[in-house]
Design a protein around this motif. Structure first.
Motif, PDB file in Angstrom:
ATOM      1  N   PHE A 184       0.863  -1.177   0.000  1.00 25.59           N
ATOM      2  CA  PHE A 184       0.000   0.000   0.000  1.00 25.59           C
ATOM      3  C   PHE A 184       0.903   1.231   0.000  1.00 25.59           C
ATOM      4  O   PHE A 184       1.678   1.440   0.935  1.00 25.59           O
ATOM      5  N   THR A 185       0.823   2.035  -1.055  1.00 25.30           N
ATOM      6  CA  THR A 185       1.775   3.136  -1.214  1.00 25.30           C
ATOM      7  C   THR A 185       1.078   4.434  -1.590  1.00 25.30           C
ATOM      8  O   THR A 185       0.318   4.484  -2.567  1.00 25.30           O
ATOM      9  N   GLU A 186       1.339   5.470  -0.801  1.00 27.58           N
ATOM     10  CA  GLU A 186       0.856   6.823  -1.111  1.00 27.58           C
ATOM     11  C   GLU A 186       1.891   7.557  -1.950  1.00 27.58           C
ATOM     12  O   GLU A 186       3.086   7.409  -1.741  1.00 27.58           O
ATOM     13  N   LYS A 187       1.421   8.368  -2.886  1.00 24.79           N
ATOM     14  CA  LYS A 187       2.323   9.165  -3.720  1.00 24.79           C
ATOM     15  C   LYS A 187       3.003  10.271  -2.927  1.00 24.79           C
ATOM     16  O   LYS A 187       4.123  10.664  -3.220  1.00 24.79           O
ATOM     17  N   GLY A 188       2.289  10.825  -1.942  1.00 26.48           N
ATOM     18  CA  GLY A 188       2.763  12.036  -1.297  1.00 26.48           C
ATOM     19  C   GLY A 188       2.419  13.248  -2.143  1.00 26.48           C
ATOM     20  O   GLY A 188       2.121  13.148  -3.342  1.00 26.48           O
ATOM     21  N   PHE A 189       2.460  14.402  -1.533  1.00 25.75           N
ATOM     22  CA  PHE A 189       2.200  15.644  -2.269  1.00 25.75           C
ATOM     23  C   PHE A 189       2.715  16.809  -1.437  1.00 25.75           C
ATOM     24  O   PHE A 189       2.447  16.890  -0.232  1.00 25.75           O
ATOM     25  N   GLY A 190       3.480  17.701  -2.085  1.00 26.02           N
ATOM     26  CA  GLY A 190       3.975  18.875  -1.377  1.00 26.02           C
ATOM     27  C   GLY A 190       4.790  18.489  -0.154  1.00 26.02           C
ATOM     28  O   GLY A 190       5.741  17.715  -0.235  1.00 26.02           O
ATOM     29  N   VAL A 191       4.390  18.998   1.007  1.00 28.20           N
ATOM     30  CA  VAL A 191       5.146  18.734   2.229  1.00 28.20           C
ATOM     31  C   VAL A 191       4.865  17.345   2.801  1.00 28.20           C
ATOM     32  O   VAL A 191       5.540  16.908   3.732  1.00 28.20           O
ATOM     33  N   ARG A 192       3.859  16.639   2.278  1.00 19.92           N
ATOM     34  CA  ARG A 192       3.561  15.285   2.759  1.00 19.92           C
ATOM     35  C   ARG A 192       4.344  14.277   1.923  1.00 19.92           C
ATOM     36  O   ARG A 192       4.114  14.139   0.729  1.00 19.92           O
ATOM     37  N   PRO A 193       5.287  13.550   2.528  1.00 16.87           N
ATOM     38  CA  PRO A 193       6.135  12.633   1.745  1.00 16.87           C
ATOM     39  C   PRO A 193       5.386  11.383   1.323  1.00 16.87           C
ATOM     40  O   PRO A 193       4.327  11.052   1.870  1.00 16.87           O
ATOM     41  N   ALA A 239      14.978  15.830  -2.542  1.00 15.79           N
ATOM     42  CA  ALA A 239      13.526  16.006  -2.478  1.00 15.79           C
ATOM     43  C   ALA A 239      13.199  17.313  -1.763  1.00 15.79           C
ATOM     44  O   ALA A 239      13.146  17.372  -0.533  1.00 15.79           O
ATOM     45  N   LYS A 240      12.993  18.363  -2.539  1.00 17.85           N
ATOM     46  CA  LYS A 240      12.604  19.647  -1.957  1.00 17.85           C
ATOM     47  C   LYS A 240      11.211  19.555  -1.357  1.00 17.85           C
ATOM     48  O   LYS A 240      10.938  20.078  -0.281  1.00 17.85           O
ATOM     49  N   THR A 241      10.315  18.919  -2.093  1.00 18.96           N
ATOM     50  CA  THR A 241       9.011  18.507  -1.592  1.00 18.96           C
ATOM     51  C   THR A 241       8.722  17.157  -2.228  1.00 18.96           C
ATOM     52  O   THR A 241       9.489  16.682  -3.074  1.00 18.96           O
ATOM     53  N   ALA A 242       7.614  16.516  -1.863  1.00 20.03           N
ATOM     54  CA  ALA A 242       7.257  15.258  -2.514  1.00 20.03           C
ATOM     55  C   ALA A 242       7.000  15.464  -3.996  1.00 20.03           C
ATOM     56  O   ALA A 242       7.138  14.531  -4.796  1.00 20.03           O
ATOM     57  N   SER A 243       6.653  16.680  -4.385  1.00 15.00           N
ATOM     58  CA  SER A 243       6.247  16.976  -5.764  1.00 15.00           C
ATOM     59  C   SER A 243       7.345  17.618  -6.593  1.00 15.00           C
ATOM     60  O   SER A 243       7.229  17.704  -7.819  1.00 15.00           O
ATOM     61  N   VAL A 244       8.424  18.070  -5.966  1.00 11.67           N
ATOM     62  CA  VAL A 244       9.506  18.750  -6.671  1.00 11.67           C
ATOM     63  C   VAL A 244      10.840  18.210  -6.163  1.00 11.67           C
ATOM     64  O   VAL A 244      11.155  18.330  -4.977  1.00 11.67           O
ATOM     65  N   TYR A 274       5.141  13.036 -10.215  1.00  8.75           N
ATOM     66  CA  TYR A 274       3.773  12.553 -10.031  1.00  8.75           C
ATOM     67  C   TYR A 274       3.743  11.376  -9.065  1.00  8.75           C
ATOM     68  O   TYR A 274       2.898  11.318  -8.172  1.00  8.75           O
ATOM     69  N   ASP A 275       4.672  10.436  -9.229  1.00  6.95           N
ATOM     70  CA  ASP A 275       4.747   9.246  -8.376  1.00  6.95           C
ATOM     71  C   ASP A 275       6.195   8.773  -8.414  1.00  6.95           C
ATOM     72  O   ASP A 275       6.664   8.246  -9.415  1.00  6.95           O
ATOM     73  N   ARG A 276       6.917   8.946  -7.302  1.00  4.67           N
ATOM     74  CA  ARG A 276       8.355   8.710  -7.310  1.00  4.67           C
ATOM     75  C   ARG A 276       8.722   7.224  -7.335  1.00  4.67           C
ATOM     76  O   ARG A 276       9.856   6.871  -7.669  1.00  4.67           O
TER      77      ARG A 276
END
Length: 368
Positions: A111-120, A273-278, A303-305
Motif C-alpha cells: 500500500f503506497t501513497e504518492k505524497g504531495f507537497g510537504v507530505r512525503p 527532495a525539496k518537496t514530494a512533488s519537486v 507525479y509518483d516517485r
C-alpha cells in the motif's frame, strides 16, 4: 552491438535480453489520498527486479523474462494478468498450491501513497508468507535459464535477498550460475532496514551482500546502500544525499572496486527532495576508471516517485547493451527514471523515443 566495458553476450546466442529474479507484488494506490482512510484503490503490479524486466520489454523493445513465485488463486492470477499486459515472459514463474486461507502462501501487498507537497510518499507493506519469499535454492533450474536458453543481462536486488535466509541463498545460487555462463549481473543494493531487521540488521545485510557482490558486474546503490550493505563509507554527505562531493564519492567507489574488482560499473541516482512533488534529479556512473554524470534536472515535477530508480537501472542497462557507452548509459538511465516518475504505478509507461527526446532537452510539447 555490445559494449567493451561489459562484454555483453550477443543477442544471437541467447533467448533473453533480460531476466529478473524477485517478488512481484500488488500495489494498492489511493491516488493522492491516504491509505488510512481510502475508500478505493487503483491496483498495479510492481517489484524492484520485475520493473527492470518490464521496462526492457515495454520501453526498450527487448526480450525479457521474470523468475518469481505466485499462489494459484485469484490474486496470483491478477498479478499474472498484469504481467501479461507488461509483456514479460512467465515461463519461469513458480506456481504454488493455495490452502484457501493464505496461511501457506499468498501474494505480497504494498500500500503506497504518492505524497504531495510537504507530505512525503509513504509505503505500508503486507508481504509475510508470500509465494516469492519462500523460493529456495534448488527450486529454479538456473542451468536451463542461463545455460540452455541464454541470458544477456540478469537483474536482482537486495530487497529480495533480505526477505528471508532462503531467498538470499537462492540469489547467491542464481548469480553463481549466471557468472558461469557469461551473463552480465546487475544488482540494486536497495537497503531497507525494516527488512534486514529480522535477518541480522546491518551485520546480516553486509554478510549476505558482500557474498553476492563477488558475482556482480554492475552494482547500483546510493551512499546509504554502499555503507549499510557493503560497509563502505563516503565523506561529506548528508542523510538525504542532497549534495555530493564527486571526489569523495569517487574515492568510495574506487575503494569498492579494489575490494571487488569484478565491479565493472557502479552507479547511483542523486535525489534532492525539496518537496514530494519537486525534486532535483541526476545520476553518476563509474565505468572503466572514469566518472560520468548525467544532466542535472532541477525542480523536476514528480507525479509518483516509486520506480524511478528501477527506471534508471533499465535505462543504464539499455545504453550499455546497445553499445552506446557509459555517458549515454547514465543519460538514458536518468532520463528514463525521470519519465517513470511522471506516471502512476511502479512501472515505466514510456517508449524509447520519449526517453531520447527528454535526453535531447525537448520540453513537454504536444506529440502528434
Amino acid at each position: 552491438m555490445t559494449d567493451n566495458i561489459l562484454n555483453i553476450r550477443p543477442a544471437s546466442e541467447t533467448k533473453w535480453d533480460c531476466a529478473s529474479f524477485g517478488e512481484v507484488m500488488l500495489r494498492f494506490d489511493p491516488g493522492f489520498g491516504r491509505v488510512r482512510n481510502a475508500r478505493q484503490f487503483n491496483v498495479w503490479e510492481g517489484g524492484g527486479e520485475y520493473n527492470v524486466a518490464r521496462a526492457f520489454r515495454k520501453c526498450w523493445g527487448k526480450r525479457s523474462t521474470v523468475v518469481t513465485a505466485l499462489p494459484n488463486n485469484d490474486l496470483g492470477w491478477l498479478v499474472e494478468d498484469l504481467m501479461m499486459q507488461g509483456g514479460v515472459d512467465q515461463s519461469h514463474v513458480i506456481w504454488r498450491d493455495f490452502d484457501g486461507l493464505g496461511r501457506n502462501t499468498r501474494v505480497g501487498l504494498n500500500f503506497t501513497e504518492k505524497g504531495f507537497g510537504v507530505r512525503p510518499a509513504l509505503g505500508c507493506s503486507d508481504r509475510g508468507h508470500s509465494a516469492a519469499s519462500q523460493i529456495r535454492p534448488g527450486e529454479v533450474n538456473w542451468e536451463k535459464l542461463f545455460g540452455e536458453e541464454g541470458v544477456r543481462w540478469f537483474h536482482t536486488g537486495g530487497i529480495f535477498a533480505a526477505l528471508a535466509s532462503n531467498t538470499a541463498e537462492a540469489v547467491i545460487e542464481a548469480v553463481e550460475v549466471a557468472r558461469k555462463y557469461g551473463t552480465i549481473v546487475s544488482y540494486d543494493l536497495n537497503y531497507r532496514a525494516s527488512l534486514w531487521k529480522s535477518q541480522g540488521g546491518k551485520e546480516g545485510a553486509q554478510k549476505v551482500n558482500r557474498h553476492i557482490a563477488k558475482y556482480v558486474d554492475v552494482m547500483i546503490g546510493n551512499e546509504e546502500d554502499f555503507t549499510a550493505c557493503l560497509g563502505f563509507e563516503v565523506e561529506g554527505l548528508d542523510e538525504h544525499i542532497s549534495s555530493i562531493d564527486p571526489a569523495n564519492f569517487k574515492k568510495m567507489i574506487e575503494t569498492a572496486v579494489k575490494e571487488f574488482p569484478n565491479f565493472k560499473v557502479a552507479a547511483t541516482t542523486l535525489r534532492n527532495a525539496k518537496t514530494a512533488s519537486v525534486n532535483d534529479w541526476s545520476a553518476i556512473l563509474y565505468a572503466g576508471g572514469q566518472f560520468y554524470a548525467s544532466m542535472m534536472r532541477e525542480n523536476l515535477e514528480i507525479y509518483d516517485r516509486v520506480g524511478g530508480g528501477d527506471g534508471f537501472a533499465s535505462g543504464l542497462a539499455y545504453g550499455f547493451m546497445e553499445g552506446k557507452g557509459p555517458q549515454a548509459a547514465v543519460e538514458y538511465g536518468a532520463a528514463h527514471g525521470a519519465l517513470a516518475m511522471t506516471t502512476p504505478g511502479d512501472t515505466s509507461m514510456v517508449k524509447a523515443a520519449e526517453v531520447e527526446a527528454v535526453m535531447k532537452g525537448k520540453g513537454a510539447r504536444v506529440i502528434r
